[in-house]
Design an enzyme around this catalytic site. Sequence first.
Site, short mmCIF file in Angstrom:
data_model
loop_
_atom_site.label_atom_id
_atom_site.label_comp_id
_atom_site.label_asym_id
_atom_site.label_seq_id
_atom_site.Cartn_x
_atom_site.Cartn_y
_atom_site.Cartn_z
N SER A 193 -0.10 0.23 1.98
CA SER A 193 0.78 1.47 2.25
C SER A 193 0.35 2.13 3.34
O SER A 193 -0.51 2.08 3.93
CB SER A 193 1.00 2.56 1.29
OG SER A 193 1.31 1.66 -0.01
N1 SAH Z 1 -2.07 0.22 -3.56
C1 SAH Z 1 -1.82 -0.86 -2.86
C2 SAH Z 1 -0.59 -1.25 -2.57
C3 SAH Z 1 -0.26 -2.71 -2.79
S1 SAH Z 1 1.49 -2.93 -2.79
C4 SAH Z 1 -2.71 -1.01 -1.46
O1 SAH Z 1 -3.21 0.01 -1.16
O2 SAH Z 1 -3.12 -1.90 -0.77
C5 SAH Z 1 1.93 -2.88 -4.50
C6 SAH Z 1 1.04 -3.89 -5.39
O3 SAH Z 1 1.56 -3.86 -6.72
C7 SAH Z 1 1.01 -5.70 -5.00
O4 SAH Z 1 -0.24 -5.87 -4.80
C8 SAH Z 1 1.94 -6.08 -6.17
O5 SAH Z 1 1.25 -7.32 -6.36
C9 SAH Z 1 1.37 -5.20 -7.41
N2 SAH Z 1 2.19 -5.21 -8.47
C10 SAH Z 1 3.52 -5.23 -8.34
N3 SAH Z 1 4.10 -5.18 -9.70
C11 SAH Z 1 3.00 -4.84 -10.64
C12 SAH Z 1 2.87 -5.13 -12.06
N4 SAH Z 1 3.76 -4.87 -12.91
N5 SAH Z 1 1.45 -5.04 -12.35
C13 SAH Z 1 0.53 -5.07 -11.33
N6 SAH Z 1 0.53 -4.96 -9.93
C14 SAH Z 1 1.89 -5.15 -9.83
#
Ligand code: SAH
Length: 223
Positions: free
Chosen positions: A70
């Site tokens: 993000s």
């Molecule tokens: N907080 C992260 C943002 C990553 S984008 C950062 O700072 O880099 C969102 C993330 O959520 C992705 O890695 C994706 O694989 C994960 N995600 C999506 N659905 C999910 C679920 N049901 N359970 C766990 N993770 C999930």
Amino acid sequence: MRNLEIDGIGMTSRRTRERMIQRLQAQGIKSKQVLEVMRQIPRHLFVDEALAHRAYEDTALPIGHNQTLSQPYIVAKMTEVLLAGGELDKVLEIGTGSGYQTAVLASLTGKVFSAERIRPLQVKARQRLSRLSHHNVRLRHTDGSMGWPEESPFAGIMVTAAPDEIPPQLLSQLSPGGGRLVSPVGGAGAVQELVLITRYGGDYQRTVLEMVRFVPLLSGVIS
Ligand code: SAH
């Protein structure tokens, strides 16, 4: 001893990081502790080396597997909102991704439990977090929409991928004494609402904060 890679040089240097902090303030981030922690954490170590020079730009960055780290403003905003009710002893994060948001939370709260559904992302995040000595973090490779029932209740829950609607399991794992949950809501739509839920007993107060754009919360796991 100073570690040049962690300190950064040029586009990853302390000065570049400082400019990001000034921009966050101009964008309305007020929490001194959030700003200080984001000043310290080497965001450039949470993306591939080829993208490190862009780590402090005001933008989301790809981390592979169609996922993104993000943009700094969103990380700051969600953290500020989560912490606005006071100190948090135990926090649940859904979507570890790069681990950057996890590191920010770990620096400001007692203990962070973070779930990620894509194994290779989780493996990299674990390496980064241990290298930077964030020892108050537990990571789990799982579909986070179920939450982490054994460790509940949580004083704070942060969801960093957008569900169509907030999973009821997460709401039920929120502390009944003013627990706070921050999440984008709106699934794979072009834009979503960033929502704050505050729980008092059986009462869940909902506030829409602003419009955001996140990757969708998906079900199942990828190994
Ligand atoms: N907080 C992260 C943002 C990553 S984008 C950062 O700072 O880099 C969102 C993330 O959520 C992705 O890695 C994706 O694989 C994960 N995600 C999506 N659905 C999910 C679920 N049901 N359970 C766990 N993770 C999930």
